[in-house]
Motif scaffolding. Structure first.
Motif, PDB file in Angstrom:
ATOM      1  N   VAL A  39       0.875  -1.162   0.000  1.00 40.15           N
ATOM      2  CA  VAL A  39       0.000   0.000   0.000  1.00 40.15           C
ATOM      3  C   VAL A  39       0.922   1.224   0.000  1.00 40.15           C
ATOM      4  CG1 VAL A  39      -1.714   1.290   1.307  1.00 40.15           C
ATOM      5  CG2 VAL A  39      -1.810  -1.209   1.248  1.00 40.15           C
ATOM      6  N   PRO A  40       0.621   2.237  -0.808  1.00 38.72           N
ATOM      7  CA  PRO A  40       1.482   3.430  -0.830  1.00 38.72           C
ATOM      8  C   PRO A  40       1.750   3.954   0.566  1.00 38.72           C
ATOM      9  CG  PRO A  40      -0.132   3.583  -2.575  1.00 38.72           C
ATOM     10  CD  PRO A  40      -0.490   2.359  -1.766  1.00 38.72           C
ATOM     11  N   GLY A  41       3.017   4.180   0.854  1.00 35.87           N
ATOM     12  CA  GLY A  41       3.406   4.708   2.156  1.00 35.87           C
ATOM     13  C   GLY A  41       3.625   3.652   3.209  1.00 35.87           C
ATOM     14  N   LYS A  42       3.386   2.396   2.858  1.00 37.77           N
ATOM     15  CA  LYS A  42       3.567   1.314   3.828  1.00 37.77           C
ATOM     16  C   LYS A  42       4.590   0.317   3.300  1.00 37.77           C
ATOM     17  CE  LYS A  42      -0.979   1.655   5.990  1.00 37.77           C
ATOM     18  NZ  LYS A  42      -2.163   0.914   6.486  1.00 37.77           N
ATOM     19  N   SER A  43       5.024  -0.563   4.178  1.00 35.14           N
ATOM     20  CA  SER A  43       6.041  -1.539   3.791  1.00 35.14           C
ATOM     21  C   SER A  43       5.402  -2.726   3.079  1.00 35.14           C
ATOM     22  CB  SER A  43       6.801  -2.012   5.024  1.00 35.14           C
ATOM     23  OG  SER A  43       5.917  -2.570   5.960  1.00 35.14           O
ATOM     24  N   LEU A  44       6.246  -3.491   2.432  1.00 35.32           N
ATOM     25  CA  LEU A  44       5.796  -4.680   1.719  1.00 35.32           C
ATOM     26  C   LEU A  44       5.224  -5.685   2.722  1.00 35.32           C
ATOM     27  CD1 LEU A  44       5.962  -5.550  -1.306  1.00 35.32           C
ATOM     28  CD2 LEU A  44       8.002  -6.859  -0.672  1.00 35.32           C
ATOM     29  N   GLU A  45       4.105  -6.260   2.368  1.00 34.83           N
ATOM     30  CA  GLU A  45       3.397  -7.166   3.280  1.00 34.83           C
ATOM     31  C   GLU A  45       3.193  -8.522   2.631  1.00 34.83           C
ATOM     32  OE1 GLU A  45      -0.955  -7.355   5.584  1.00 34.83           O
ATOM     33  OE2 GLU A  45      -0.683  -6.113   3.819  1.00 34.83           O
ATOM     34  N   LEU A  46       3.453  -9.571   3.376  1.00 36.32           N
ATOM     35  CA  LEU A  46       3.184 -10.911   2.884  1.00 36.32           C
ATOM     36  C   LEU A  46       1.681 -11.122   2.728  1.00 36.32           C
ATOM     37  CD1 LEU A  46       3.951 -13.928   2.295  1.00 36.32           C
ATOM     38  CD2 LEU A  46       3.676 -14.296   4.760  1.00 36.32           C
ATOM     39  N   VAL A  47       1.283 -11.603   1.560  1.00 30.40           N
ATOM     40  CA  VAL A  47      -0.090 -12.057   1.368  1.00 30.40           C
ATOM     41  C   VAL A  47      -0.114 -13.575   1.567  1.00 30.40           C
ATOM     42  CG1 VAL A  47      -2.045 -12.202  -0.194  1.00 30.40           C
ATOM     43  CG2 VAL A  47      -0.568 -10.181  -0.230  1.00 30.40           C
ATOM     44  N   ALA A  48       0.658 -14.276   0.746  1.00 34.94           N
ATOM     45  CA  ALA A  48       0.745 -15.728   0.872  1.00 34.94           C
ATOM     46  C   ALA A  48       1.947 -16.222   0.100  1.00 34.94           C
ATOM     47  CB  ALA A  48      -0.516 -16.395   0.326  1.00 34.94           C
ATOM     48  N   ARG A  49       2.543 -17.292   0.602  1.00 36.19           N
ATOM     49  CA  ARG A  49       3.602 -17.948  -0.138  1.00 36.19           C
ATOM     50  C   ARG A  49       3.507 -19.436   0.092  1.00 36.19           C
ATOM     51  NH1 ARG A  49       9.202 -15.509   1.419  1.00 36.19           N
ATOM     52  NH2 ARG A  49      10.123 -17.472   0.741  1.00 36.19           N
ATOM     53  N   ARG A  57       1.828 -20.459   3.605  1.00 36.81           N
ATOM     54  CA  ARG A  57       1.867 -19.529   4.740  1.00 36.81           C
ATOM     55  C   ARG A  57       1.146 -18.265   4.327  1.00 36.81           C
ATOM     56  NH1 ARG A  57       6.435 -16.145   6.573  1.00 36.81           N
ATOM     57  NH2 ARG A  57       7.681 -16.986   4.869  1.00 36.81           N
ATOM     58  N   TYR A  58       0.319 -17.719   5.224  1.00 31.54           N
ATOM     59  CA  TYR A  58      -0.521 -16.569   4.903  1.00 31.54           C
ATOM     60  C   TYR A  58      -0.259 -15.407   5.846  1.00 31.54           C
ATOM     61  CZ  TYR A  58      -3.127 -19.967   2.141  1.00 31.54           C
ATOM     62  OH  TYR A  58      -3.479 -20.926   1.223  1.00 31.54           O
ATOM     63  N   GLY A  59      -0.433 -14.196   5.306  1.00 33.17           N
ATOM     64  CA  GLY A  59      -0.393 -13.024   6.150  1.00 33.17           C
ATOM     65  C   GLY A  59      -1.599 -12.991   7.066  1.00 33.17           C
ATOM     66  N   ASP A  60      -1.433 -12.391   8.234  1.00 36.39           N
ATOM     67  CA  ASP A  60      -2.518 -12.394   9.217  1.00 36.39           C
ATOM     68  C   ASP A  60      -3.777 -11.710   8.697  1.00 36.39           C
ATOM     69  OD1 ASP A  60      -0.293 -11.946  12.082  1.00 36.39           O
ATOM     70  OD2 ASP A  60      -0.983 -13.763  11.048  1.00 36.39           O
ATOM     71  N   SER A  61      -3.603 -10.667   7.896  1.00 41.63           N
ATOM     72  CA  SER A  61      -4.761  -9.891   7.451  1.00 41.63           C
ATOM     73  C   SER A  61      -5.591 -10.602   6.388  1.00 41.63           C
ATOM     74  CB  SER A  61      -4.302  -8.528   6.925  1.00 41.63           C
ATOM     75  OG  SER A  61      -3.445  -8.706   5.810  1.00 41.63           O
ATOM     76  N   VAL A  62      -5.072 -11.672   5.807  1.00 35.68           N
ATOM     77  CA  VAL A  62      -5.807 -12.361   4.741  1.00 35.68           C
ATOM     78  C   VAL A  62      -6.115 -13.808   5.106  1.00 35.68           C
ATOM     79  CG1 VAL A  62      -4.720 -10.899   3.013  1.00 35.68           C
ATOM     80  CG2 VAL A  62      -3.779 -13.172   3.466  1.00 35.68           C
TER      81      VAL A  62
END
Length: 120
Positions: A39-49, A57-62
């Motif tokens: 998201v603009p202004g935020k750091s890279l976030e894991l969605v899933a890998r 493995r999934y990010g907590d928000s998804v």
């Protein structure tokens, strides 16, 4: 070696999206593949890998509304997200930890990014 992604675009809140990514080029092996978002202004976030053996493995928000799968026939990874929320709006990047043909060295490779916009 290139990662080519498809999918994304404008989606209504509560809807679903599917992102697909395939690796092209001469590859020795692929370890993990997956998706990150920014998201603009935020750091890279894991969605899933997901590993080559299918361990995800999934990010907590998804977590709980997202599924990541591998397609070894096309050296690809797919992402399905349900119950989309406006806060899912971001640029989504395909990722692969792979070794190109040649001396065996693995490294991170990234796609160009695809914009997902979730409207409320």
């Amino acid at each position: 070696v290139q990662l080519q992604a498809s999918g994304g675009g404008l989606v209504q809140a509560g809807g679903s999206l599917r992102l697909s990514c395939s690796v092209s080029g001469r590859i020795d092996s692929i370890n993990d593949m997956g998706w990150y978002r920014r998201v603009p202004g935020k750091s890279l976030e894991l969605v899933a890998r997901i590993s080559s053996m299918g361990l995800a493995r999934y990010g907590d928000s998804v977590k709980g509304r997202t599924t990541v799968t591998r397609d070894h026939t096309r050296d690809g990874v797919d992402l399905v997200m349900n119950n989309l929320k406006p806060e899912d709006t971001a640029v989504y990047y395909c990722y692969a930890d792979l070794a190109p043909v040649g001396p065996y060295v693995t490294s991170d490779h990234w796609g160009h990014g695809t914009l997902v916009t979730v409207s409320s």
